[in-house]
Design an enzyme around this catalytic site. Structure first.
Site, PDB file in Angstrom:
ATOM      1  N   ARG A   1      -5.752   2.459  -1.682  1.00 20.48           N
ATOM      2  CA  ARG A   1      -7.062   2.499  -2.440  1.00 20.48           C
ATOM      3  C   ARG A   1      -7.344   3.641  -3.301  1.00 20.48           C
ATOM      4  NH1 ARG A   1     -10.761  -1.353  -1.525  1.00 20.48           N
ATOM      5  NH2 ARG A   1     -12.381   0.076  -2.329  1.00 20.48           N
TER       6      ARG A   1
ATOM      7  N   SER B   1      10.640  -2.074   1.264  1.00 18.90           N
ATOM      8  CA  SER B   1      10.441  -3.445   0.979  1.00 18.90           C
ATOM      9  C   SER B   1      11.112  -4.533   1.985  1.00 18.90           C
ATOM     10  CB  SER B   1      10.973  -3.948  -0.421  1.00 18.90           C
ATOM     11  OG  SER B   1      11.208  -5.471  -0.476  1.00 18.90           O
TER      12      SER B   1
ATOM     13  N   ARG C   1       7.919 -12.073   6.721  1.00 18.53           N
ATOM     14  CA  ARG C   1       7.228 -11.008   7.021  1.00 18.53           C
ATOM     15  C   ARG C   1       5.939 -11.448   7.077  1.00 18.53           C
ATOM     16  NH1 ARG C   1       7.174  -8.119   0.811  1.00 18.53           N
ATOM     17  NH2 ARG C   1       6.958 -10.122  -0.059  1.00 18.53           N
TER      18      ARG C   1
ATOM     19  N   HIS D   1      -5.243  17.962  -7.603  1.00 15.22           N
ATOM     20  CA  HIS D   1      -6.669  17.447  -7.773  1.00 15.22           C
ATOM     21  C   HIS D   1      -6.674  16.171  -7.074  1.00 15.22           C
ATOM     22  CE1 HIS D   1     -10.470  16.434  -9.650  1.00 15.22           C
ATOM     23  NE2 HIS D   1      -9.850  15.297  -9.904  1.00 15.22           N
TER      24      HIS D   1
ATOM     25  N   ARG E   1     -10.436  11.562   3.426  1.00 12.01           N
ATOM     26  CA  ARG E   1      -9.853  11.153   4.548  1.00 12.01           C
ATOM     27  C   ARG E   1      -9.760  12.221   5.648  1.00 12.01           C
ATOM     28  NH1 ARG E   1     -10.512   5.918   3.826  1.00 12.01           N
ATOM     29  NH2 ARG E   1      -9.851   5.117   1.994  1.00 12.01           N
TER      30      ARG E   1
END
EC number: 2.1.1.148
Length: 302
Positions: free
Chosen positions: A112, A122, A196, A214, A223
């Site tokens: 996010r 992958s 998957r 920054h 977090r």
């Protein structure tokens, strides 16, 4: 943090290689290059590359041609001024590239933060490892009664054991089915990009993540906060230790003016001034909502 002997040998080979350079080198960060710092049960954070140091921040702020001023005290003071007054571009001149191994549900929170460059392992091309995040018993908690996003008290005894057994059994069963769908030798099997979809969100993924200082500070402010979910907070705390060694002046300013600071609304500042003047301010007379008042009380230690 199960690293294979091949992976450990690769890390040792990377750390053994040195090269002459005219680039800025941070001695504190050099000691972390390529080393895997364990996080959670199977995760890690590795520094792959970095650019800049404290002096680079000052150089950018002054638009100078050489290093910052010769006075270390002046450089530290400038960095603290820049942080205190919410300057951003000087800090953007420093960059960090990390290799991170983390559970998928943590990755979905992490991603996010859209101001970084990311390249993820992958599962279309490769088969994911049988590695799942299973929380330690003390982190198996009930839903918070006051916070829709948070945890309450830790589950105890049989209830905690029941939940952990479900997590382990579901993870194993999903991976068994994943392997079965891909097919054994001699079978066509299902495409990896489809197989998957059945994997749980606690399976581990990996990515390379590059960000400027920054935006890294913004990530860490959110977090590494005590209110952040534990599973992403421990990654942020590990990264905080790395950044403190990389740019010690900038990190100290970040600790003082962001991580350890609080924001007060105009009503909160007014209430605090009235309290300091001796007035008995209540939630009803403060102009704050019940939740704002509760947060305000936490800040002032009441």
């Amino acid at each position: 943090m199960p690293l294979s002997s091949e992976q450990l040998a690769e890390i040792d080979a990377q750390r053994a290689h040195t090269a002459p350079t005219r680039r800025v080198v941070s001695p504190g960060m050099e000691s972390h290059l390529y080393r895997a710092h364990p996080v959670l049960d199977h995760g890690f954070v590795r520094v792959i590359d970095y650019m800049g140091d404290d002096a680079a921040i000052c150089q950018a702020a002054r638009v100078s041609y050489g290093t910052g001023t010769k006075s270390v005290q002046n450089d530290e003071g400038l960095i603290r001024y820049l942080m205190r007054h919410w300057h951003s571009t000087p800090f953007e001149m420093c960059e960090l590239k990390l290799h991170v191994k983390l559970p998928v549900f943590v990755a979905r929170q992490w991603i996010r933060h859209r101001t970084a460059n990311v390249n993820e392992y992958s599962a279309r091309y490769s088969i994911l490892d049988r590695e799942f995040y299973i929380p330690a018993p003390e982190h198996v908690a009930a839903q918070s009664a006051v916070n829709n996003q948070g945890r309450g008290e830790a589950l105890q005894g049989e209830e905690a054991a029941r939940v952990l057994e479900i997590l382990k059994a579901d993870s194993a069963r999903c991976y068994d089915n994943y392997e079965a769908m891909i097919g054994q030798e001699g079978q066509q099997g299902l495409a990896r990009e489809l197989a998957r979809m059945n994997l749980p969100a606690n399976i581990y993924t990996q990515w390379y993540w590059k960000v400027d200082l920054h935006n890294l500070f913004h990530f860490l402010r959110l977090r590494a906060d005590a209110h952040a979910q534990y599973e992403i907070r421990v990654y942020a705390e590990t990264m905080c230790r790395l950044v403190a060694d990389w740019v010690p002046f900038a990190y100290k300013a970040f600790e003082d003016y962001r991580l350890g600071a609080v924001n007060l609304s105009a009503q909160m500042v007014d209430s605090l001034r009235r309290m300091l003047a001796g007035e008995a301010v209540t939630q009803e007379t403060s102009g704050l909502s019940a939740r704002e008042w509760r947060e305000f009380q936490d800040v002032i230690g009441r």
